[in-house]
Design an enzyme around this catalytic site. Structure first.
Site, PDB file in Angstrom:
ATOM      1  N   SER A   1       6.605   6.640  -6.621  1.00  9.89           N
ATOM      2  CA  SER A   1       5.322   6.608  -7.137  1.00  9.89           C
ATOM      3  C   SER A   1       4.908   5.013  -7.225  1.00  9.89           C
ATOM      4  O   SER A   1       5.796   4.009  -7.758  1.00  9.89           O
ATOM      5  CB  SER A   1       5.154   6.968  -8.605  1.00  9.89           C
ATOM      6  OG  SER A   1       3.855   6.905  -8.925  1.00  9.89           O
TER       7      SER A   1
ATOM      8  N   GLY B   1       0.686   6.537  -9.724  1.00  7.87           N
ATOM      9  CA  GLY B   1       0.126   7.226 -10.972  1.00  7.87           C
ATOM     10  C   GLY B   1      -1.350   7.669 -11.138  1.00  7.87           C
ATOM     11  O   GLY B   1      -2.155   6.748 -10.733  1.00  7.87           O
TER      12      GLY B   1
ATOM     13  N   GLY C   1      -0.491  -2.613 -13.960  1.00 13.31           N
ATOM     14  CA  GLY C   1      -1.417  -1.706 -15.223  1.00 13.31           C
ATOM     15  C   GLY C   1      -2.006  -0.520 -14.863  1.00 13.31           C
ATOM     16  O   GLY C   1      -3.043  -0.006 -15.046  1.00 13.31           O
TER      17      GLY C   1
ATOM     18  N   ASN D   1       2.188  12.034  -9.241  1.00 11.74           N
ATOM     19  CA  ASN D   1       2.683  11.452 -10.632  1.00 11.74           C
ATOM     20  C   ASN D   1       1.399  11.223 -11.496  1.00 11.74           C
ATOM     21  O   ASN D   1       0.221  10.772 -11.220  1.00 11.74           O
ATOM     22  CB  ASN D   1       3.199   9.954  -9.902  1.00 11.74           C
ATOM     23  CG  ASN D   1       3.683   9.279 -11.212  1.00 11.74           C
ATOM     24  OD1 ASN D   1       2.970   8.582 -12.042  1.00 11.74           O
ATOM     25  ND2 ASN D   1       5.189   9.191 -11.350  1.00 11.74           N
TER      26      ASN D   1
ATOM     27  N   ASN E   1       4.953  10.411 -15.776  1.00 13.49           N
ATOM     28  CA  ASN E   1       5.468   9.114 -15.759  1.00 13.49           C
ATOM     29  C   ASN E   1       4.989   8.990 -17.499  1.00 13.49           C
ATOM     30  O   ASN E   1       3.962   8.865 -17.805  1.00 13.49           O
ATOM     31  CB  ASN E   1       4.362   8.110 -15.320  1.00 13.49           C
ATOM     32  CG  ASN E   1       4.811   6.799 -15.871  1.00 13.49           C
ATOM     33  OD1 ASN E   1       5.591   6.456 -16.517  1.00 13.49           O
ATOM     34  ND2 ASN E   1       4.102   5.734 -14.969  1.00 13.49           N
TER      35      ASN E   1
ATOM     36  N   CYS F   1       4.327   5.160 -20.706  1.00 11.81           N
ATOM     37  CA  CYS F   1       2.999   4.729 -20.968  1.00 11.81           C
ATOM     38  C   CYS F   1       2.858   4.476 -22.603  1.00 11.81           C
ATOM     39  O   CYS F   1       3.213   5.593 -23.189  1.00 11.81           O
ATOM     40  CB  CYS F   1       1.911   5.747 -20.424  1.00 11.81           C
ATOM     41  SG  CYS F   1       2.200   5.955 -18.988  1.00 11.81           S
TER      42      CYS F   1
ATOM     43  N   GLY G   1      16.249   0.616  -6.660  1.00  7.22           N
ATOM     44  CA  GLY G   1      16.746  -0.224  -5.648  1.00  7.22           C
ATOM     45  C   GLY G   1      17.346   0.403  -4.495  1.00  7.22           C
ATOM     46  O   GLY G   1      18.244  -0.238  -3.920  1.00  7.22           O
TER      47      GLY G   1
ATOM     48  N   GLY H   1      11.698   3.003  -3.560  1.00  2.65           N
ATOM     49  CA  GLY H   1      10.225   2.294  -3.764  1.00  2.65           C
ATOM     50  C   GLY H   1      10.154   0.983  -3.048  1.00  2.65           C
ATOM     51  O   GLY H   1       9.565   0.802  -1.971  1.00  2.65           O
TER      52      GLY H   1
HETATM   53  C1  LIG Z   1       4.259  -2.029  -7.631  1.00  2.00           C
HETATM   54  C2  LIG Z   1       5.029  -0.866  -8.353  1.00  2.00           C
HETATM   55  C3  LIG Z   1       4.084  -0.077  -9.018  1.00  2.00           C
HETATM   56  C4  LIG Z   1       4.586   1.086  -9.469  1.00  2.00           C
HETATM   57  N1  LIG Z   1       3.919   2.280 -10.244  1.00  2.00           N
HETATM   58  C5  LIG Z   1       4.432   3.468 -10.641  1.00  2.00           C
HETATM   59  C6  LIG Z   1       3.504   4.394 -11.168  1.00  2.00           C
HETATM   60  O1  LIG Z   1       2.309   4.113 -11.039  1.00  2.00           O
HETATM   61  N2  LIG Z   1       3.914   5.429 -11.887  1.00  2.00           N
HETATM   62  C7  LIG Z   1       5.560   5.431 -12.027  1.00  2.00           C
HETATM   63  O2  LIG Z   1       5.900   6.647 -12.359  1.00  2.00           O
HETATM   64  N3  LIG Z   1       6.148   4.558 -11.409  1.00  2.00           N
HETATM   65  C8  LIG Z   1       5.751   3.480 -10.766  1.00  2.00           C
HETATM   66  N4  LIG Z   1       6.595   2.448 -10.404  1.00  2.00           N
HETATM   67  C9  LIG Z   1       8.068   2.585 -10.554  1.00  2.00           C
HETATM   68  C10 LIG Z   1       8.700   3.147  -9.174  1.00  2.00           C
HETATM   69  O3  LIG Z   1       8.013   4.609  -9.037  1.00  2.00           O
HETATM   70  C11 LIG Z   1      10.088   3.176  -9.184  1.00  2.00           C
HETATM   71  O4  LIG Z   1      10.447   4.032 -10.368  1.00  2.00           O
HETATM   72  C12 LIG Z   1      10.844   1.849  -9.651  1.00  2.00           C
HETATM   73  O5  LIG Z   1      10.140   0.947  -8.690  1.00  2.00           O
HETATM   74  C13 LIG Z   1      12.332   1.855  -9.180  1.00  2.00           C
HETATM   75  O6  LIG Z   1      12.609   2.003  -7.873  1.00  2.00           O
HETATM   76  P1  LIG Z   1      12.619   0.932  -6.806  1.00  2.00           P
HETATM   77  O7  LIG Z   1      13.692  -0.110  -7.309  1.00  2.00           O
HETATM   78  O8  LIG Z   1      13.237   1.509  -5.413  1.00  2.00           O
HETATM   79  O9  LIG Z   1      11.488   0.337  -6.434  1.00  2.00           O
HETATM   80  C14 LIG Z   1       5.921   1.490  -9.752  1.00  2.00           C
HETATM   81  C15 LIG Z   1       6.987   0.334  -9.192  1.00  2.00           C
HETATM   82  C16 LIG Z   1       6.271  -0.735  -8.519  1.00  2.00           C
HETATM   83  C17 LIG Z   1       7.259  -1.785  -7.888  1.00  2.00           C
END
Ligand SMILES: Cc1cc2nc3c(=O)[nH]c(=O)nc-3n(C[C@H](O)[C@H](O)[C@H](O)COP(=O)(O)O)c2cc1C
Ligand SMILES: Cc1cc2nc3c(=O)[nH]c(=O)nc-3n(C[C@H](O)[C@H](O)[C@H](O)COP(=O)(O)OP(=O)(O)OC[C@H]3O[C@@H](n4cnc5c(N)ncnc54)[C@H](O)[C@@H]3O)c2cc1C
Ligand code: FES
Lengths: 310, 266
Positions: free
Chosen positions: A23, A48, A74, A101, A129, A132, A246, A267
């Site tokens: 997400s 989200g 945000g 999400n 999620n 929040c 990661g 992600g």
């Molecule tokens: C720019 C950005 C926006 C994100 N927005 C959301 C979100 O809206 N809702 C959510 O549950 N997680 C959000 N995440 C978290 C990711 O879904 C993920 O859990 C987290 O980045 C770890 O994975 P990664 O290291 O592969 O990025 C966001 C992450 C990033 C980098």
């Protein structure tokens, strides 16, 4: 040996392969339609979504750090109604499994969102999620209080028949207790982890690099934290887990599977390579062959942990 | 408009101007021949873990060498990614996503002013080429801290002259041309009776904000190419927020990077 089976099953959620997109890192999916073959992915998780559209935080919203990035977007999003009316019909043209999400600022927001998406067959599951701030509880995250979390998930359980994944925050000290609370509330799946709270400061301007001072760290830098939480939660809670944090290479995917994840989400790596998730689908099939296993399931939780020293 | 694609670009050469400024020449897919001035690319700088993310660069020029299309990126070394770029060897392959974003809506008739601050001149080189090809007259206002901060000034001078205009240089330390800011140099020209139908600009945010004020005062419309932090470059991360007059945040990578001066909440 025949080609290894990539299909996985997480409770009632069946996926063609265990590679999903995380997400907030895959837009609403359509942003990638010309860059990656959405139909090849195990599933895509939307940005989200909240009841009302959200404008998000002022810039700067992202800052790169060693081996990762901080963000404070945000939770900017177009709101659930526009998503259902405008985006979902376009997304349904691609043979991709869509997980939405969802997040809210009030307790009841979550159930209302789940109720709203419940009638749509194009939505395979909901992911909550819960990292929040709860406006009624002085900004404490829903996902930090086991008792509130159990009730929150139960309210969503009553609102939808779709599989419910609860996304765990690494920022509470007790992910296992929270995961158990999510299970008590009726969750089907645990997604772990969300971003790790962090901060970075520019030495010349003395300003934090994000306008909100703190933000969420993602990318390779957080992977060991995620593997540890997946390991603990998978063994102790008894729900299928989606590992997140990661992930970039096939070795990373295998590591999460061994720790106990039944599927993973990619992600931040998608920003570096829009086809990162699709490449992992191919890479994983090849790797299972090399490892001599017939299916993804054979690796899930197959870590051989050391026994505690005597 | 061309649909962005992720491709592998091959390094043709790196030309120092001298450093920290340099031009990186890349062999790219043919679609880049249609790139709009102001559009940008996301370039993999090292292939390693640091920097982790790709970096955004305006397409500064596009041409054919033999039967291959090459683009030029005009850049300044400010950190790890740009340092690695400046050291890329001929033949090195790097992932390149583009062309991205909305470019300048260039006019059919002049005269217009192009206004650059430092390496912000990059997208305006391609704009100069396109205007010259259309026979649109323009003056090129080029500002920098000192004379050393005006990379490829001769290319800009030639392009402006070819279109019947000229290069106006402004340096803050007075080492060349007008002493002061480039927006003050533009204001001085306007005060002296010169008129422009519009401005097309790129540079540091304070410079663009000053230009937006000047543009409002003088009733002279304009467009500016903005820079923000970027996570992805294609609308996926929502990291590139630009405060918009609508009260919402626009995305620099998708709604921009070129915005009308009166669209942005400076
Ligand atoms: C720019 C950005 C926006 C994100 N927005 C959301 C979100 O809206 N809702 C959510 O549950 N997680 C959000 N995440 C978290 C990711 O879904 C993920 O859990 C987290 O980045 C770890 O994975 P990664 O290291 O592969 O990025 C966001 C992450 C990033 C980098
Ligand atoms: C749409 C767009 C087009 C761009 N076009 C060009 C271009 O044509 N030529 C060019 O040279 N640059 C351009 N930039 C800026 C370029 O992307 C950055 O300079 C680059 O990302 C820096 O990477 P780095 O790894 O070298 O620096 P980092 O290690 O990421 O940062 C090093 C230091 O430089 C600072 N920094 C980061 N970005 C900038 C910046 N934009 N200006 C000044 N300091 C910065 C950081 O705050 C940090 O202190 C563009 C940016 C955008 C968004
Ligand atoms: S840079 Fe990611 S949305 Fe614009």
């Amino acid at each position: 040996m025949s080609a290894p089976a990539l299909a996985v099953r997480l409770g009632a959620l069946e996926l063609p392969n265990p590679i999903l997109t995380a997400s907030g890192t895959f837009g609403y999916g359509l942003e990638f339609a010309h860059l990656s073959d959405l139909g090849r992915l195990g599933g895509i998780v939307t940005k989200g979504l909240s009841l009302e559209p959200l404008a998000g935080n002022p810039p700067p919203r992202v800052a790169e750090t060693r081996g990762g990035m901080l963000n404070s977007i945000g939770l900017q999003n177009i709101g659930i109604e526009r998503f259902l009316a405008e985006v979902l019909p376009r997304l349904e043209r691609f043979p991709a499994r869509v997980l939405v999400n969802l997040f809210g600022y009030e307790f009841d927001d979550y159930a209302r969102l789940a109720e709203r998406v419940d009638p749509y067959p194009g939505i395979a599951a909901v992911e909550l999620n819960v990292s929040c701030p709860n406006v009624r509880k002085g900004g404490i995250e829903f996902g930090h209080d086991p008792e509130v979390l159990a009730r929150l998930v139960a309210s969503v359980r009553r609102a939808t028949a779709k599989p419910i994944a609860v996304k765990l925050s690494p920022n509470s000290g007790a992910p296992v207790a929270l995961a158990e609370a999510a299970r008590e509330g009726g969750a089907d799946i645990l997604s772990a982890i969300n971003t790790v709270l962090g901060m970075s400061i520019d030495p010349w301007t003395r300003r934090p690099r994000l306008r909100t001072n703190r933000g969420g760290l993602s990318g390779p830098a957080i992977r060991p934290i995620a593997v540890r939480i997946v390991f603990d939660v998978a063994r102790q809670v008894g729900l299928p887990v989606i590992g997140i944090g990661g992930i970039e290479t096939v070795d990373d995917v295998v590591e999460f599977l061994l720790a106990g994840a039944s599927a993973v989400q990619v992600g931040t790596a998608l920003f570096r390579d829009p086809r990162a998730a699709e490449r992992l689908v191919d890479g994983l099939a090849a790797r299972l062959g090399e490892l001599g296993v017939a299916s993804v399931g054979e690796l899930v939780g197959a870590v051989r942990p050391w026994e505690s020293p005597k | 408009m061309i649909v962005a694609r992720d491709a592998v670009a091959r390094v043709v050469e790196v030309v120092p101007h001298p450093l920290p400024y340099f031009t990186l020449v890349l062999e790219v897919p043919d679609v880049y021949a249609e790139v709009t001035a102001g559009q940008f690319v996301m370039l993999e700088t090292t292939g390693g873990l640091e920097p982790y993310l790709r970096r955004a660069f305006s397409v500064a020029d596009v041409s054919k060498r033999g039967d291959v299309v090459v683009i030029e990126l005009l850049a300044k070394v400010v950190g790890r990614g740009t340092r690695a770029m400046a050291e890329l060897g001929r033949g090195t392959r790097r992932a390149l996503l583009g062309p991205l974003g909305r470019g300048f809506d260039l006019p059919e008739a002049g005269p217009v002013a192009l206004v650059a601050g430092g390496v912000g001149s990059a997208p305006l080189l391609l704009a100069s080429r396109r205007l010259a090809a259309r026979g649109v007259r323009f003056d090129f206002f080029y500002g920098g801290r000192s004379a050393a901060d005006l990379p490829r000034r001769d290319d800009f001078a030639r392009a402006a002259q070819a279109a019947g205009g000229r290069l106006v240089v402004a340096t803050e330390d007075g080492s060349e041309g007008f002493r002061g800011r480039v927006t003050e140099a533009l204001a001085a020209e306007l005060d002296a009776g010169r008129a422009y139908r519009a401005t097309y600009s790129c540079g540091p945010m304070p410079m663009l904000a000053a230009l937006a004020r000047l543009s409002a005062e003088r009733g002279m419309p304009g467009e500016a190419a903005l820079e923000t932090e970027m996570g992805c470059g294609f609308g996926a991360c929502l990291g590139c927020a630009v405060p918009h007059v609508s009260g919402r945040f626009a995305l620099c990578c998708q709604d921009g990077p070129v915005f009308r001066l009166d669209e942005v909440r400076w």
